[in-house]
Structures are given as C-alpha cells and as structure tokens.
Design an enzyme around this catalytic site. Structure first.
Site, mmCIF file in Angstrom:
data_model
loop_
_atom_site.group_PDB
_atom_site.id
_atom_site.type_symbol
_atom_site.label_atom_id
_atom_site.label_comp_id
_atom_site.label_asym_id
_atom_site.label_seq_id
_atom_site.Cartn_x
_atom_site.Cartn_y
_atom_site.Cartn_z
ATOM 1 N N SER A 177 7.177 -63.408 -26.924
ATOM 2 C CA SER A 177 6.218 -63.751 -25.872
ATOM 3 C C SER A 177 5.843 -65.218 -26.019
ATOM 4 O O SER A 177 5.940 -65.786 -27.117
ATOM 5 C CB SER A 177 4.955 -62.885 -26.014
ATOM 6 O OG SER A 177 3.915 -63.335 -25.161
ATOM 7 N N TYR A 231 -2.046 -59.016 -31.119
ATOM 8 C CA TYR A 231 -0.834 -59.083 -30.309
ATOM 9 C C TYR A 231 -0.169 -60.450 -30.449
ATOM 10 O O TYR A 231 1.044 -60.541 -30.684
ATOM 11 C CB TYR A 231 -1.155 -58.798 -28.844
ATOM 12 C CG TYR A 231 0.034 -58.994 -27.939
ATOM 13 C CD1 TYR A 231 1.070 -58.069 -27.934
ATOM 14 C CD2 TYR A 231 0.139 -60.121 -27.126
ATOM 15 C CE1 TYR A 231 2.182 -58.262 -27.131
ATOM 16 C CE2 TYR A 231 1.247 -60.316 -26.321
ATOM 17 C CZ TYR A 231 2.268 -59.381 -26.322
ATOM 18 O OH TYR A 231 3.375 -59.578 -25.530
#
Length: 258
Positions: A141, A154
């Site tokens: 990501s 995360y």
C-alpha cells in the site's frame, strides 16, 4: 507446447484480489483462488472458466489462522498444481485510535497481513528459484511509506510487506524469479468499507477502481518491477513521503485519515 502457468491468488473473493484474478486469467493463467467465502469464490471461478476457458481451482482457507497457510499449500499440492506465481493479496485494516481497537482484531491483522504472507512466500519461493521462473506479487500500500495515525497498525504491516518484497526482489532476481510489491492508494473495494475508510479525506480525494489497480499491478509484475505505484497521485504522494520530514508526513497522514 507452452508451459502451464498456475497462479494462486489469496483474498480473491472481492476487490483487488478478484480483479487480479480476472487480469491473470485474461492473460492465460490457470488459477487457484482462495478466501474464506466459498460462494463468492465459486461464482468468480465459473465466470473466469466461461470467459477464458482456463482451469480454476477453489480452496477455502482462513489465512489468519496459524495453520491456514500450511493447510492451503498442502491442498494445492494435493491437487497436482505446481505454482508459477503467488499473489499475496489477503489482508485487512482498521481505522481509528490504536488504543481503542479490539486486541483480537489487531492481532488478527498481524497474523493475516504479515505472518500468512511470510509463510506462503517462504513455502513458494524455493521451488520457483529451483525452476528459475515465476514470482510473487505482494499487495502492500502507499501506507507503507509513512506512519499512519488513526490506522497505525495497518500502515505498519504494509511497511513490513514493502520492505520484505524489495529485499526478496533483489534475492530472487538473479535466479530469474520476480518479486513485486503493488502499492495502491485508496481503492473502491470491500476492504475500504470494512476499514471504515470511505469517509476519510484521503479516500474521497484519490480513490481508484480495483480494476485499474490490478491492471497496473500485473503489468508491473510481468515487467519485473520491484515496486508498482498505480496512479499518478499515488506515485507523487509516495515519492514526497520519501523526501519530506517524517514528523510532517505522519501528521499529514493522521489528518487525511481523520
């Protein structure tokens, strides 16, 4: 006769995972699809078999369970499948203050986003190196490029994925094996809904379609890139995060996730 190419896609029941499966199938790969929801996997399998006439195997697995990765790989082997490629897409995120998030969900995120990816990569890579072909596509990501207040764990898990993928890229490349980190930014998907991201400033300003992310990821993987940043705004943001002070990037990330 061309070699049969089998690609295993984890988290294939929706979102980026389902679109990655569609792109690989369109490019002539046979597929192993895995996730927890058999009904969605079987629907996707039927779609891909009709559209592309390749073989699609469905294996349900809970990769957040410590035994899940080993069970999955044993099942793949039992079906006589020799994997050319592994796509580690399964993962999830939580949005909100770290101190307020449930401990079991936080540790589940570590198990899925980090431990399962590591185990599957370690199990798949030696055979690829021995054959001198194939590769691993890990979905990281743009979150990997800075600390992320309000999605702290995360962001940290995706930093791990990016770092591991870049290191494995260098280790595997001399053997003819590709390892690529796909680093999407905000993406319209079920993942975003679960993580409660859709009302964040970041999501509203820059979300891409899952299909566009998947196309860019497979293109970059096929070309042998170490890192793929789909979309101009994501590439600009990630590169800015490299040069701006970390004290600034973490504040910006926290505001965007607020």
């Amino acid at each position: 006769m061309p070699k049969t190419r089998w690609t295993l896609v984890t988290g294939a029941s929706s979102g980026i995972g389902a679109e990655l499966a569609r792109v690989f199938a369109a490019r002539g790969h046979h597929l192993v699809l895995t996730a927890r929801r058999r009904d969605k996997l079987e629907m996707l399998a039927r779609e891909l078999e009709r559209a592309h006439r390749g073989r699609v195997e469905v294996v349900t697995a809970d990769l957040g369970d410590p035994a899940g990765p080993d069970t999955l790989m044993r099942e793949v082997e039992s079906r006589g499948v020799e994997l050319s490629n592994l796509v580690n897409n399964a993962g999830f995120g939580l949005r909100g203050p770290f101190a307020e998030q449930p401990m079991d969900e936080l540790m589940g995120m570590v198990s899925l986003n980090i431990t399962a990816l590591t185990r599957l990569s370690r199990m798949a890579l030696p055979a690829m190196i021995a054959r001198g072909e194939g590769g691993i596509l890990n979905v990281a990501s743009t979150a990997a490029y800075q600390a992320g207040p309000n999605m702290a764990l995360y962001y940290a898990t995706k930093a791990f994925v990016l770092s591991l993928s870049e290191a494995l890229h260098e280790e595997a490349k001399p053997h003819g094996v590709r390892v690529t980190a796909l680093c999407p930014g905000p993406t319209h998907s079920e993942f975003a809904s679960r993580a409660r991201m859709e009302d964040s400033r970041l999501f509203r300003s820059a979300a891409m379609s899952a299909r566009d992310v998947a196309e860019a990821g497979v293109d970059g993987f096929t070309a042998g890139h170490a890192v793929v940043l789909p979309g101009a705004s994501n590439a600009i943001g990630a590169n800015l995060a490299r040069i701006l002070p970390r004290s600034l990037t973490r504040k910006l990330a926290g505001r965007l996730q607020a």
